[in-house]
Write an enzyme that holds these catalytic residues in place. Structure first.
Site, PDB file in Angstrom:
ATOM      1  N   HIS A 273       8.727  -4.360   7.487  1.00 47.64           N
ATOM      2  CA  HIS A 273       7.983  -3.138   7.810  1.00 47.64           C
ATOM      3  C   HIS A 273       6.971  -3.379   8.930  1.00 47.64           C
ATOM      4  O   HIS A 273       6.592  -4.507   9.240  1.00 47.64           O
ATOM      5  CB  HIS A 273       7.271  -2.600   6.573  1.00 47.64           C
ATOM      6  CG  HIS A 273       6.222  -3.522   6.016  1.00 47.64           C
ATOM      7  ND1 HIS A 273       4.991  -3.685   6.592  1.00 47.64           N
ATOM      8  CD2 HIS A 273       6.240  -4.346   4.951  1.00 47.64           C
ATOM      9  CE1 HIS A 273       4.283  -4.556   5.905  1.00 47.64           C
ATOM     10  NE2 HIS A 273       5.021  -4.982   4.903  1.00 47.64           N
TER      11      HIS A 273
ATOM     12  N   GLU B 109       7.991  -5.891  -2.478  1.00 45.21           N
ATOM     13  CA  GLU B 109       7.317  -7.153  -2.166  1.00 45.21           C
ATOM     14  C   GLU B 109       6.938  -7.876  -3.450  1.00 45.21           C
ATOM     15  O   GLU B 109       6.889  -7.280  -4.538  1.00 45.21           O
ATOM     16  CB  GLU B 109       6.071  -6.873  -1.308  1.00 45.21           C
ATOM     17  CG  GLU B 109       5.271  -8.105  -0.906  1.00 45.21           C
ATOM     18  CD  GLU B 109       6.034  -9.101  -0.043  1.00 45.21           C
ATOM     19  OE1 GLU B 109       7.089  -9.574  -0.501  1.00 45.21           O
ATOM     20  OE2 GLU B 109       5.554  -9.421   1.066  1.00 45.21           O
TER      21      GLU B 109
END
EC number: 5.4.2.11
Length: 212
Positions: free
Chosen positions: A10, A83
């Protein structure tokens, strides 16, 4: 045409700038992070895409959406791509964690495969959930281009699994800059790393921004 997997970290957030632990926290992209997502889409929208998968966090969805809109392919969200959960370390700096969670921090640095952050996830746990998404992709897409938008630790652990490396070595064997692309091609001999940590799609003022 073989299956070509593109793993995209990202774009920039405040935590990728400051270096604080950010896993379950859900920050937005910075304005520069939004520009990084747009730059990726501008460069890669001419390719035919079979599917786009992303972690269900604001920063990954916002990174995936410019390409999704440009090519008309919906983003499929998968929890397995989230994550690492940093547990009690979420939002803290490494210096603070080193001082207040000294034993756990040292164990995590030494062998993260089996030693999680305090109250968080180990590398083995992340590898287990992420591998389910990789198996889904391999089962459903024998060829073509598939994008996965995920996070720094998770992508590195995915790569360890695909390349036959110890998942406990992800932190000291693989770097992964913000908004970088890694390309893995699946052929008769298995996954082949074709390109790693590439940020050529970013303009110079974004490619040279500091961060973790």
């Amino acid at each position: 045409m073989p299956l070509n997997l593109y793993l995209l970290r990202h774009g920039e957030t405040e935590y990728s700038q400051t270096g604080g632990f950010c896993g379950e926290l859900d920050p937005e992209l910075t304005p520069e992070g939004v520009a990084m997502a747009d730059a990726f889409a501008a460069q890669y929208q001419t390719m035919p895409w079979q599917a786009i998968f992303a972690s269900p966090m604001k920063r990954t969805i916002a990174t995936a959406m410019p390409l999704s809109r440009a090519v008309g392919v919906n983003v499929q969200l998968r929890n397995g791509l989230k994550e690492i959960n940093y547990g009690q370390w979420e939002g803290l700096t490494a210096e603070h964690v080193r001082e207040h969670f000294a034993d756990d921090y040292l164990n995590w640095l030494t062998e993260p495969a089996w030693n999680p952050p305090t109250g968080g996830e180990s590398s083995v746990q992340i590898a287990s959930r992420a591998s389910l998404v990789m198996a889904e992709i391999e089962e459903n897409f024998a060829e073509g281009n598939v994008l996965v938008v995920s996070h720094k630790a998770t992508i590195r652990i995915i790569l360890c699994n695909l390349m036959g490396m110890d998942v406990g070595r992800y932190r000291n064997r693989i770097s992964l800059p913000v908004a970088s692309v890694t390309h893995v091609q699946f052929n008769n001999n298995g996954p082949m790393l074709m390109k790693h940590g590439d940020r050529a799609h970013l303009p110079p003022e974004l490619e040279t921004r500091p961060g973790t």
